[in-house]
Write a protein that holds these residues in place. Structure first.
Motif, PDB file in Angstrom:
ATOM      1  N   SER A   1     -29.209 -26.614 -10.980  1.00 42.45           N
ATOM      2  CA  SER A   1     -28.012 -25.927 -11.448  1.00 42.45           C
ATOM      3  C   SER A   1     -26.822 -26.798 -11.096  1.00 42.45           C
ATOM      4  CB  SER A   1     -27.883 -24.549 -10.794  1.00 42.45           C
ATOM      5  OG  SER A   1     -26.692 -23.912 -11.220  1.00 42.45           O
ATOM      6  N   CYS A   2     -26.044 -27.151 -12.106  1.00 38.50           N
ATOM      7  CA  CYS A   2     -24.976 -28.124 -11.920  1.00 38.50           C
ATOM      8  C   CYS A   2     -23.643 -27.552 -12.383  1.00 38.50           C
ATOM      9  CB  CYS A   2     -25.314 -29.391 -12.719  1.00 38.50           C
ATOM     10  SG  CYS A   2     -23.966 -30.568 -12.807  1.00 38.50           S
ATOM     11  N   SER A   3     -22.635 -27.655 -11.527  1.00 39.06           N
ATOM     12  CA  SER A   3     -21.253 -27.333 -11.893  1.00 39.06           C
ATOM     13  C   SER A   3     -20.404 -28.569 -11.650  1.00 39.06           C
ATOM     14  CB  SER A   3     -20.718 -26.166 -11.060  1.00 39.06           C
ATOM     15  OG  SER A   3     -21.466 -24.999 -11.286  1.00 39.06           O
ATOM     16  N   ALA A   4     -19.561 -28.918 -12.617  1.00 41.26           N
ATOM     17  CA  ALA A   4     -18.749 -30.127 -12.483  1.00 41.26           C
ATOM     18  C   ALA A   4     -17.336 -29.880 -12.981  1.00 41.26           C
ATOM     19  CB  ALA A   4     -19.385 -31.276 -13.257  1.00 41.26           C
ATOM     20  N   LEU A   5     -16.376 -30.296 -12.187  1.00 43.85           N
ATOM     21  CA  LEU A   5     -14.953 -30.188 -12.515  1.00 43.85           C
ATOM     22  C   LEU A   5     -14.434 -31.553 -12.941  1.00 43.85           C
ATOM     23  CD1 LEU A   5     -13.920 -28.118  -9.396  1.00 43.85           C
ATOM     24  CD2 LEU A   5     -13.539 -27.338 -11.726  1.00 43.85           C
ATOM     25  N   SER A   6     -13.741 -31.597 -14.081  1.00 46.42           N
ATOM     26  CA  SER A   6     -13.185 -32.856 -14.570  1.00 46.42           C
ATOM     27  C   SER A   6     -11.671 -32.792 -14.649  1.00 46.42           C
ATOM     28  CB  SER A   6     -13.736 -33.167 -15.963  1.00 46.42           C
ATOM     29  OG  SER A   6     -13.084 -34.304 -16.523  1.00 46.42           O
TER      30      SER A   6
ATOM     31  N   ASN B   1      -4.923 -23.485 -12.937  1.00 46.58           N
ATOM     32  CA  ASN B   1      -5.956 -22.902 -13.788  1.00 46.58           C
ATOM     33  C   ASN B   1      -7.217 -23.763 -13.766  1.00 46.58           C
ATOM     34  OD1 ASN B   1      -7.137 -21.194 -15.647  1.00 46.58           O
ATOM     35  ND2 ASN B   1      -6.196 -22.155 -17.437  1.00 46.58           N
ATOM     36  N   ILE B   2      -8.373 -23.147 -13.987  1.00 44.87           N
ATOM     37  CA  ILE B   2      -9.639 -23.845 -14.195  1.00 44.87           C
ATOM     38  C   ILE B   2     -10.325 -23.163 -15.369  1.00 44.87           C
ATOM     39  CG2 ILE B   2     -11.946 -24.293 -13.254  1.00 44.87           C
ATOM     40  CD1 ILE B   2     -10.683 -24.603 -10.513  1.00 44.87           C
ATOM     41  N   ARG B   3     -10.912 -23.957 -16.240  1.00 43.91           N
ATOM     42  CA  ARG B   3     -11.526 -23.387 -17.434  1.00 43.91           C
ATOM     43  C   ARG B   3     -12.883 -24.043 -17.670  1.00 43.91           C
ATOM     44  NH1 ARG B   3      -8.115 -25.126 -21.474  1.00 43.91           N
ATOM     45  NH2 ARG B   3      -6.705 -23.382 -21.100  1.00 43.91           N
ATOM     46  N   ALA B   4     -13.924 -23.231 -17.868  1.00 41.77           N
ATOM     47  CA  ALA B   4     -15.234 -23.735 -18.280  1.00 41.77           C
ATOM     48  C   ALA B   4     -15.246 -23.918 -19.791  1.00 41.77           C
ATOM     49  CB  ALA B   4     -16.332 -22.769 -17.853  1.00 41.77           C
ATOM     50  N   TYR B   5     -16.050 -24.849 -20.263  1.00 37.84           N
ATOM     51  CA  TYR B   5     -16.143 -25.089 -21.703  1.00 37.84           C
ATOM     52  C   TYR B   5     -17.506 -25.699 -22.026  1.00 37.84           C
ATOM     53  CZ  TYR B   5     -15.373 -30.098 -20.873  1.00 37.84           C
ATOM     54  OH  TYR B   5     -15.510 -31.400 -20.455  1.00 37.84           O
ATOM     55  N   LYS B   6     -17.923 -25.592 -23.274  1.00 36.43           N
ATOM     56  CA  LYS B   6     -19.213 -26.122 -23.740  1.00 36.43           C
ATOM     57  C   LYS B   6     -20.344 -25.749 -22.777  1.00 36.43           C
ATOM     58  CE  LYS B   6     -17.371 -30.012 -26.413  1.00 36.43           C
ATOM     59  NZ  LYS B   6     -17.423 -31.466 -26.660  1.00 36.43           N
ATOM     60  N   VAL B   7     -20.314 -24.532 -22.293  1.00 34.95           N
ATOM     61  CA  VAL B   7     -21.295 -24.085 -21.296  1.00 34.95           C
ATOM     62  C   VAL B   7     -22.686 -24.072 -21.933  1.00 34.95           C
ATOM     63  CG1 VAL B   7     -21.981 -22.204 -19.769  1.00 34.95           C
ATOM     64  CG2 VAL B   7     -19.546 -22.716 -20.119  1.00 34.95           C
TER      65      VAL B   7
ATOM     66  N   THR C   1     -35.152 -31.936 -25.308  1.00 30.98           N
ATOM     67  CA  THR C   1     -36.079 -31.294 -26.235  1.00 30.98           C
ATOM     68  C   THR C   1     -37.252 -30.662 -25.496  1.00 30.98           C
ATOM     69  OG1 THR C   1     -35.482 -32.918 -27.924  1.00 30.98           O
ATOM     70  CG2 THR C   1     -37.514 -31.647 -28.278  1.00 30.98           C
ATOM     71  N   SER C   2     -37.760 -31.381 -24.486  1.00 29.29           N
ATOM     72  CA  SER C   2     -38.907 -30.888 -23.719  1.00 29.29           C
ATOM     73  C   SER C   2     -38.713 -31.229 -22.245  1.00 29.29           C
ATOM     74  CB  SER C   2     -40.198 -31.506 -24.256  1.00 29.29           C
ATOM     75  OG  SER C   2     -41.325 -31.008 -23.574  1.00 29.29           O
ATOM     76  N   PRO C   3     -37.799 -30.541 -21.575  1.00 28.94           N
ATOM     77  CA  PRO C   3     -37.475 -30.885 -20.176  1.00 28.94           C
ATOM     78  C   PRO C   3     -38.613 -30.564 -19.219  1.00 28.94           C
ATOM     79  CG  PRO C   3     -36.351 -28.877 -20.826  1.00 28.94           C
ATOM     80  CD  PRO C   3     -36.998 -29.410 -22.059  1.00 28.94           C
ATOM     81  N   SER C   4     -38.760 -31.423 -18.216  1.00 22.40           N
ATOM     82  CA  SER C   4     -39.818 -31.204 -17.223  1.00 22.40           C
ATOM     83  C   SER C   4     -39.331 -30.363 -16.044  1.00 22.40           C
ATOM     84  CB  SER C   4     -40.357 -32.547 -16.723  1.00 22.40           C
ATOM     85  OG  SER C   4     -39.319 -33.329 -16.183  1.00 22.40           O
ATOM     86  N   PHE C   5     -38.051 -30.001 -16.029  1.00 16.48           N
ATOM     87  CA  PHE C   5     -37.511 -29.089 -15.014  1.00 16.48           C
ATOM     88  C   PHE C   5     -36.344 -28.327 -15.631  1.00 16.48           C
ATOM     89  CE2 PHE C   5     -35.577 -33.264 -14.343  1.00 16.48           C
ATOM     90  CZ  PHE C   5     -34.230 -32.992 -14.364  1.00 16.48           C
ATOM     91  N   GLY C   6     -36.047 -27.153 -15.089  1.00 14.87           N
ATOM     92  CA  GLY C   6     -34.923 -26.375 -15.580  1.00 14.87           C
ATOM     93  C   GLY C   6     -33.608 -27.068 -15.276  1.00 14.87           C
ATOM     94  N   PHE C   7     -32.704 -27.069 -16.248  1.00 17.56           N
ATOM     95  CA  PHE C   7     -31.420 -27.743 -16.058  1.00 17.56           C
ATOM     96  C   PHE C   7     -30.314 -26.910 -16.677  1.00 17.56           C
ATOM     97  CE2 PHE C   7     -28.089 -30.802 -17.309  1.00 17.56           C
ATOM     98  CZ  PHE C   7     -27.841 -31.382 -16.072  1.00 17.56           C
ATOM     99  N   ALA C   8     -29.382 -26.459 -15.851  1.00 17.62           N
ATOM    100  CA  ALA C   8     -28.224 -25.690 -16.312  1.00 17.62           C
ATOM    101  C   ALA C   8     -26.961 -26.430 -15.896  1.00 17.62           C
ATOM    102  CB  ALA C   8     -28.242 -24.286 -15.722  1.00 17.62           C
ATOM    103  N   PHE C   9     -26.091 -26.705 -16.872  1.00 13.81           N
ATOM    104  CA  PHE C   9     -24.891 -27.508 -16.629  1.00 13.81           C
ATOM    105  C   PHE C   9     -23.664 -26.742 -17.088  1.00 13.81           C
ATOM    106  CE2 PHE C   9     -22.398 -31.339 -18.492  1.00 13.81           C
ATOM    107  CZ  PHE C   9     -21.519 -31.325 -17.421  1.00 13.81           C
ATOM    108  N   THR C  10     -22.721 -26.534 -16.161  1.00 10.90           N
ATOM    109  CA  THR C  10     -21.461 -25.873 -16.482  1.00 10.90           C
ATOM    110  C   THR C  10     -20.306 -26.840 -16.225  1.00 10.90           C
ATOM    111  OG1 THR C  10     -22.379 -23.733 -15.835  1.00 10.90           O
ATOM    112  CG2 THR C  10     -19.989 -23.878 -16.040  1.00 10.90           C
ATOM    113  N   PRO C  11     -19.739 -27.435 -17.289  1.00 12.46           N
ATOM    114  CA  PRO C  11     -18.569 -28.305 -17.123  1.00 12.46           C
ATOM    115  C   PRO C  11     -17.287 -27.481 -17.091  1.00 12.46           C
ATOM    116  CG  PRO C  11     -19.314 -28.356 -19.393  1.00 12.46           C
ATOM    117  CD  PRO C  11     -20.229 -27.404 -18.674  1.00 12.46           C
TER     118      PRO C  11
END
Length: 338
Positions: A173-178, A199-205, A223-233
């Motif tokens: 599970s990944c959260s990243a601030l740019s 302010n902080i805003r998430a996008y393209k979640v 397409t066929s991930p070998s592990f679960g991956f969740a990314f919140t930019p």
């Protein structure tokens, strides 16, 4: 050295934030010569009028065909490099592209995440020096990694690539601030000071275009991930920087001291990766090509927590591009950067 001719450089798309950062770095580089700066929207304008801090006595030019320069950097919007790169390569130019046009091997993934079609052979060496140094050193064309992708891949690679395999990781599970400069220089109301201050805003979640790039570099795929991956930019009220927090679940719980040592050994030959005892800070990497990484463990369930920080315009763009150029030319990879 008597008789030595410095390789010459042109930058196509030089007036954006990444292009400007790159212009300054190439102008200061001791072993190449900056020859041309191309910019569609700023053609005819002096660089000093747009970016006084660069202190460059040059004028932006309209791109009218393959330049004479030995090396061409492209810092264009997605989709534009696809039109220009084939002709540059046919004319023997060394090419380093900062867009996403040539990062993905799978055209179907490119279509899904970039909403653009591309030929099946539109792929170049994926140029992350810490992982693919040998391939970059043999390449004449390189695709520079994305900014989020750089911060995330460097945080995950030690537990996802050999000698540890992707089978060790069950989910991420990944959260990243740019910083705001990651969105480019074009004026957008939602990125103005009055909209983003405090302010902080998430996008393209769940659908950010760097997702397939990250998984591809880690030896799997979107397409066929070998592990679960969740990314919140997320966008934060910073000018520059990316701050990433990775929560990693492992099949087998390992002592954090063992994992930290593994990270140190994995990056022992990487001059721009620093394994830190304390959580990194954006200010500590701003205007540098460093990626700072902190490794720790959850006291509740033993899951791994990895925190990284980079400058999105340097290690996430221009600095990494110069690092790749150095490797491709056989120079010390820190030349003109450190």
């Amino acid at each position: 050295m008597r008789g030595y001719k410095k390789p010459t450089v042109s930058i196509i798309g030089a007036s954006g934030y990444s292009g400007a950062e790159l212009s300054g770095m190439i102008a200061r580089h001791p072993s190449v010569k900056l020859e041309n700066l191309y910019a569609y929207s700023q053609a005819g304008n002096k660089v000093s009028d747009i970016y006084p801090a660069l202190n460059l006595d040059m004028t932006y030019r309209a791109y009218e065909g393959v330049p004479e320069s030995d090396i061409c950097f492209l810092a264009l919007p997605h989709g534009e490099a696809l039109k220009l790169v084939p002709e540059l390569l046919d004319n023997g130019k060394m090419v380093i592209d900062l867009s996403g046009d040539f990062r993905l091997k799978n055209p179907a993934e490119h279509l899904t995440y970039y909403k653009q079609e591309k030929p099946a052979d539109a792929w170049m060496t994926y140029a992350m020096p810490e992982l693919f140094h040998d391939e970059i050193s043999q390449a004449k064309a390189a695709s520079n990694p994305g900014c989020y992708a750089t911060s995330i891949i460097l945080g995950l690679a030690p537990v996802c690539r050999p000698p540890m395999s992707c089978g060790t990781v069950t989910s991420v599970s990944c959260s990243a601030l740019s910083g705001l400069s990651g969105a480019g220089r074009s004026a957008k109301t939602e990125l103005s000071f009055s909209e983003m201050n405090n302010n902080i805003r998430a996008y393209k979640v769940g659908m950010h275009q760097h997702t397939p790039e990250i998984l591809q570099a880690l030896g799997t795929s979107a397409t066929s991930p070998s592990f679960g991956f969740a990314f919140t930019p997320m966008i934060a009220p910073l000018t520059r920087g990316i701050y990433t927090v990775l929560n990693i679940s492992l099949e087998k719980q390992l002592p954090v001291s063992e994992i930290k040592e593994h990270y140190r050994q994995f990056y022992r030959s990487a001059p721009f990766v620093r394994i830190c005892s304390n959580p990194p800070e954006v200010l500590h990497v701003a205007h540098t090509n460093f990626c700072d990484i902190h490794v720790t463990q959850s006291a509740q369930d033993g899951s791994l927590i990895v925190i990284t920080a980079i400058d999105n315009l340097v290690k996430g763009a221009a600095g990494q591009a110069v690092q790749n150029m150095n490797i491709m030319l056989g120079y010390d990879e820190t030349l003109g950067i450190m």
